[in-house]
Design an enzyme around this catalytic site. Structure first.
Site, short mmCIF file in Angstrom:
data_model
loop_
_atom_site.label_atom_id
_atom_site.label_comp_id
_atom_site.label_asym_id
_atom_site.label_seq_id
_atom_site.Cartn_x
_atom_site.Cartn_y
_atom_site.Cartn_z
CG ASP A 249 -0.24 -0.05 2.53
OD1 ASP A 249 -0.27 0.94 3.27
OD2 ASP A 249 0.37 -1.10 2.85
CG HIS A 272 -3.55 -0.66 5.27
ND1 HIS A 272 -2.59 -1.09 6.16
CD2 HIS A 272 -4.40 0.11 5.99
CE1 HIS A 272 -2.86 -0.60 7.36
NE2 HIS A 272 -3.95 0.11 7.28
#
Length: 317
Positions: A249, A272
């Site tokens: 992420d 995420h």
């Protein structure tokens, strides 16, 4: 939370912007950016809020500033629910610099939960534009190394126990590689409070870096901390991706800003990462696609994250 607010205030100051609704517990903010200037800025969470998250907030901005930036980030360097500063320096930094920029990260003091008190100084110069990256070839693991640390009131024996337990755990799966995890006690003048933890990094033949890390806490057996980090590393090596679950992420915003097509091979897409992709697409003209990697080996659970970047140009340079 305090660290979110510190991050927003730092960005406001970086670009002489306006921030409304900026208080702890606020559910809505209005942010009006101005011109990103650079210069020296201090962000202090006054808690063990993560300095690494503060750095992630600032980076995409200072890259497109008018002049170099020096950020004094204060808070927790090794905090739960965030990358440890060791991860940022050992894994995130060398990989993210493939987007064609460099930064310097000087760990002045380490700070632990609950009081924080750590300080990191990040120096970074702006760029004209970011280059796309291609991280799809994992290669073979050539080296495994790491660092088990204690600070404050804890004896070095705990670091040695974490290290030994981690090595034993890795040995069961990977027999032919020397595993070098150093046990260290942080100098008293460079650490605030008491803390312990471990990070283990695997380096591959193509220059990929994947890691597993864990933090000690009261009542948690040090062997368990070492084994936890080793198991996370082994899990990251198993899915066949070229980045680990924590890096996934963190690369999204840079892929979105870069000029051209970036491709990253990862393990299963984390929540995420899904969130980062959603907002990167909302905020930029970048387009992401995620597809299952067509591997010969069906036991691997790998995905290709592809992004047509927006090609952000720094108009200040």
């Amino acid at each position: 939370r305090p660290q979110h607010l510190s991050g927003l205030e730092m960005i406001r100051d970086l670009c002489e912007g306006k921030l409304e609704g900026g208080e702890i517990g606020s559910t809505e903010i209005t942010f009006t950016p101005g011109k990103i200037k650079g210069g020296t800025h201090i962000a202090d969470t006054k808690t063990a809020g993560s300095v690494c998250l503060l750095m992630q907030v600032a980076m995409p901005c200072v890259l497109f500033a008018a002049s170099p930036s020096e950020l004094h980030l204060k808070g927790g360097t090794n905090a739960e629910m965030a990358p440890q500063i060791d991860y940022t320096v050992m894994v995130f930094k060398p990989i993210v610099e493939k987007f064609n920029f460099t930064f310097n990260c000087d760990i002045r003091k380490r700070g632990y939960y609950p009081q924080g008190g750590g300080e990191v100084i990040v120096q970074m110069s702006p760029v004209k534009e970011l280059s796309p990256i291609n991280l799809t070839e994992r290669g073979t693991v050539t080296k495994i190394y790491g660092r088990a640390f204690v600070a404050g009131a804890l004896p070095i024996k705990l670091a040695k126990d974490m290290s030994s337990a981690a090595v034993r755990c890795i040995r069961k799966e990977i027999r032919d590689l020397y595993v070098n995890i150093q046990a260290v006690r942080e100098p008293d003048d460079q650490a605030v409070g008491t803390g312990s933890g471990i990070i283990i990094v695997a380096e591959t033949s193509t220059g990929c870096l994947l890691a597993g890390s864990s933090l000690g806490k009261r009542g948690k057996n040090s062997d368990k901390v070492g084994i936890e980090a080793a198991e996370i590393l082994l899990r990251n090596l198993k899915h066949g991706g070229a980045v680990d679950d924590s890096l996934q992420d963190q690369l999204i915003i840079f892929m979105a800003l870069a000029k051209g097509v970036s491709r990253v091979k990862s393990g299963p897409i984390t929540l995420h990462t899904q969130t980062a992709i959603h907002f990167a697409e909302q905020l930029t003209k970048a387009k992401f696609t995620v597809t299952k990697s067509e591997e010969e080996d069906p036991s691997k659970d790998a995905y290709i994250i592809e992004c047509q970047g927006m090609g952000m140009i720094n108009s200040n340079l």
